[in-house]
Design a protein around this motif. Sequence first.
Motif, PDB file in Angstrom:
ATOM      1  N   GLU A  53       7.198  20.469 -47.264  1.00 48.18           N
ATOM      2  CA  GLU A  53       6.144  21.421 -47.609  1.00 48.18           C
ATOM      3  C   GLU A  53       4.792  20.713 -47.745  1.00 48.18           C
ATOM      4  OE1 GLU A  53       9.079  21.209 -49.071  1.00 48.18           O
ATOM      5  OE2 GLU A  53      10.015  23.083 -48.382  1.00 48.18           O
ATOM      6  N   ALA A  54       4.791  19.549 -48.387  1.00 40.74           N
ATOM      7  CA  ALA A  54       3.546  18.799 -48.556  1.00 40.74           C
ATOM      8  C   ALA A  54       3.060  18.260 -47.211  1.00 40.74           C
ATOM      9  CB  ALA A  54       3.760  17.656 -49.546  1.00 40.74           C
ATOM     10  N   ALA A  57       1.546  21.156 -45.285  1.00 37.39           N
ATOM     11  CA  ALA A  57       0.266  21.557 -45.874  1.00 37.39           C
ATOM     12  C   ALA A  57      -0.835  20.593 -45.447  1.00 37.39           C
ATOM     13  CB  ALA A  57       0.364  21.616 -47.400  1.00 37.39           C
ATOM     14  N   LYS A  58      -0.499  19.306 -45.400  1.00 43.69           N
ATOM     15  CA  LYS A  58      -1.491  18.321 -44.968  1.00 43.69           C
ATOM     16  C   LYS A  58      -1.843  18.515 -43.509  1.00 43.69           C
ATOM     17  CE  LYS A  58      -2.561  13.397 -44.831  1.00 43.69           C
ATOM     18  NZ  LYS A  58      -2.320  12.087 -45.447  1.00 43.69           N
ATOM     19  N   THR A  61      -3.980  21.767 -43.183  1.00 44.82           N
ATOM     20  CA  THR A  61      -5.319  21.583 -43.758  1.00 44.82           C
ATOM     21  C   THR A  61      -6.192  20.745 -42.846  1.00 44.82           C
ATOM     22  OG1 THR A  61      -4.467  21.780 -46.020  1.00 44.82           O
ATOM     23  CG2 THR A  61      -6.601  20.700 -45.736  1.00 44.82           C
ATOM     24  N   LEU A 127      -7.073  24.699 -51.972  1.00 45.18           N
ATOM     25  CA  LEU A 127      -5.827  24.050 -52.372  1.00 45.18           C
ATOM     26  C   LEU A 127      -5.621  24.097 -53.887  1.00 45.18           C
ATOM     27  CD1 LEU A 127      -5.995  20.955 -49.999  1.00 45.18           C
ATOM     28  CD2 LEU A 127      -4.261  22.767 -49.911  1.00 45.18           C
ATOM     29  N   ARG A 128      -6.711  23.942 -54.627  1.00 42.58           N
ATOM     30  CA  ARG A 128      -6.592  23.917 -56.083  1.00 42.58           C
ATOM     31  C   ARG A 128      -6.558  25.315 -56.687  1.00 42.58           C
ATOM     32  NH1 ARG A 128      -4.240  21.792 -60.229  1.00 42.58           N
ATOM     33  NH2 ARG A 128      -5.422  22.002 -62.169  1.00 42.58           N
ATOM     34  N   SER A 132      -2.768  25.961 -56.282  1.00 43.65           N
ATOM     35  CA  SER A 132      -2.455  25.199 -57.502  1.00 43.65           C
ATOM     36  C   SER A 132      -1.953  23.784 -57.246  1.00 43.65           C
ATOM     37  CB  SER A 132      -1.422  25.966 -58.357  1.00 43.65           C
ATOM     38  OG  SER A 132      -1.908  27.244 -58.693  1.00 43.65           O
ATOM     39  N   TYR A 133      -2.437  23.161 -56.176  1.00 40.67           N
ATOM     40  CA  TYR A 133      -2.078  21.765 -55.942  1.00 40.67           C
ATOM     41  C   TYR A 133      -2.779  20.885 -56.980  1.00 40.67           C
ATOM     42  CZ  TYR A 133       0.109  22.525 -51.367  1.00 40.67           C
ATOM     43  OH  TYR A 133       0.956  22.919 -50.354  1.00 40.67           O
ATOM     44  N   GLU A 137      -2.210  15.387 -55.365  1.00 38.90           N
ATOM     45  CA  GLU A 137      -1.704  15.827 -54.060  1.00 38.90           C
ATOM     46  C   GLU A 137      -2.852  16.172 -53.112  1.00 38.90           C
ATOM     47  OE1 GLU A 137       1.580  18.516 -53.690  1.00 38.90           O
ATOM     48  OE2 GLU A 137       2.289  18.052 -55.719  1.00 38.90           O
ATOM     49  N   ILE A 138      -3.899  16.790 -53.652  1.00 35.54           N
ATOM     50  CA  ILE A 138      -5.054  17.113 -52.809  1.00 35.54           C
ATOM     51  C   ILE A 138      -5.664  15.835 -52.251  1.00 35.54           C
ATOM     52  CG2 ILE A 138      -7.379  18.101 -52.791  1.00 35.54           C
ATOM     53  CD1 ILE A 138      -6.416  20.057 -54.973  1.00 35.54           C
ATOM     54  N   ILE A 141      -3.600  14.769 -49.370  1.00 38.70           N
ATOM     55  CA  ILE A 141      -3.756  15.646 -48.207  1.00 38.70           C
ATOM     56  C   ILE A 141      -5.046  15.343 -47.456  1.00 38.70           C
ATOM     57  CG2 ILE A 141      -4.222  18.049 -47.540  1.00 38.70           C
ATOM     58  CD1 ILE A 141      -2.215  18.891 -49.724  1.00 38.70           C
TER      59      ILE A 141
END
Length: 311
Positions: A53-54, A57-58, A61, A127-128, A132-133, A137-138, A141
Amino acid sequence: MDSTATDRFETGRARLASLAYRLLGSASDAEDVVQDAYLRWHAADRARIEVPEAWLAKVVTNLCLDRLRSAPARRERAAGAWLPEPLLDGDPMLGPAETFEQRESVSIAVLTLMERLAPVERAVYVLREVFSYPHAEIAGILDISESASQQHLHRARRRVAAARRGGEVDPESARKVLEEFLAAANSGRTERLVALLTDDATAVSDGAGTARALWRYDTPERIAAMMRTAFRPSPGRRRLAGGSPAIHIARVNGRPAVLAVREDQVVGAVAFEVADGKVAAVHGIAAPERLTRLTAMWHRLEPETQLIGQW
C-alpha cells in the motif's frame, strides 16, 4: 501477474484513484496514473516490497507530481483556462468523506485553490489532511525530510484557511439557498440575486472550453447579471447549447450544483459554495471533456426530479 497480486492492487484501486484525483483535479488523468501504477506493480519485484500500500501510494503520488510539473500542465494552468473536473456525489473517486477536511479537500473551490500551491505542498496537504499519513511516511513518499513535510503542510493549511468561506454547511440548508437563488435568477430579479450573494462572492466559468482564459466575475452585481442572463433562456442560447436541456439540482464534489442535461448528456455543471445563508462562489464547467465521467455516473445513479423541465 498472479491473481493474488492483481486482487491486492484492485482492492486499493479506488483509494489510489481518489489520491490521484485530489492531486490532479482530473478524473481522466487520475485513471491514467492509476493504470501506469498498475503496470509498474506488474513489472516490480513484489517479493522485495514490504508494504504494498505504501509502495503504491508513493508511485501514484510521484506520477502525479511528474504530471503537475510537466510543460503541458504548466502551460495549461498558466493560461488560466483550467477548472477541476466535476464529479457527481456517489462517485467512488471522491474517496473518503468522514471528516470535514476530507469533504472540503474535494470541493471545486479547494481543488481550484490548490492549483496555487507548489506540487509538493499539494501532495503533503492531501497525504496528511485526507489520508492521514504521518510525516515520516510522507517524507519517504516524497523523498524529503520530516521537518520539510511539516513546513509544507503549515504553508498549505494557511493558504487553504485564508480562502475558506466559513465552516461546513448543512446540505439541506445549502440546497434551500440554491433553490431560492435559482428562482430569483429565473425570474430576472436582479436585486434579489444581489441580496443572496456574499459581499465578496466570486464566479468563474470555463466558457464551455472555448475561451482562452476563464471568465471571472468578482462583484455581486456582475455575478447577478451573469446568472440572470444564464438562467433566462433565449433562442440564441438554446442554439449554443444544441437544444433545450433540462435543469436538475444535484450534488457535485460535495456541494449543491445545477446540471444541464440534454438527451441524457450532461452539457453543463454549475457548483455553488454557500456560506452564512448566501452564495459565496459559483464555478461553471461546460467543456465536454470535463463532463464525460459525470455523465457516466449520471446514468448509473438515479437523477433527481427536474427543476426546470425544458430550459
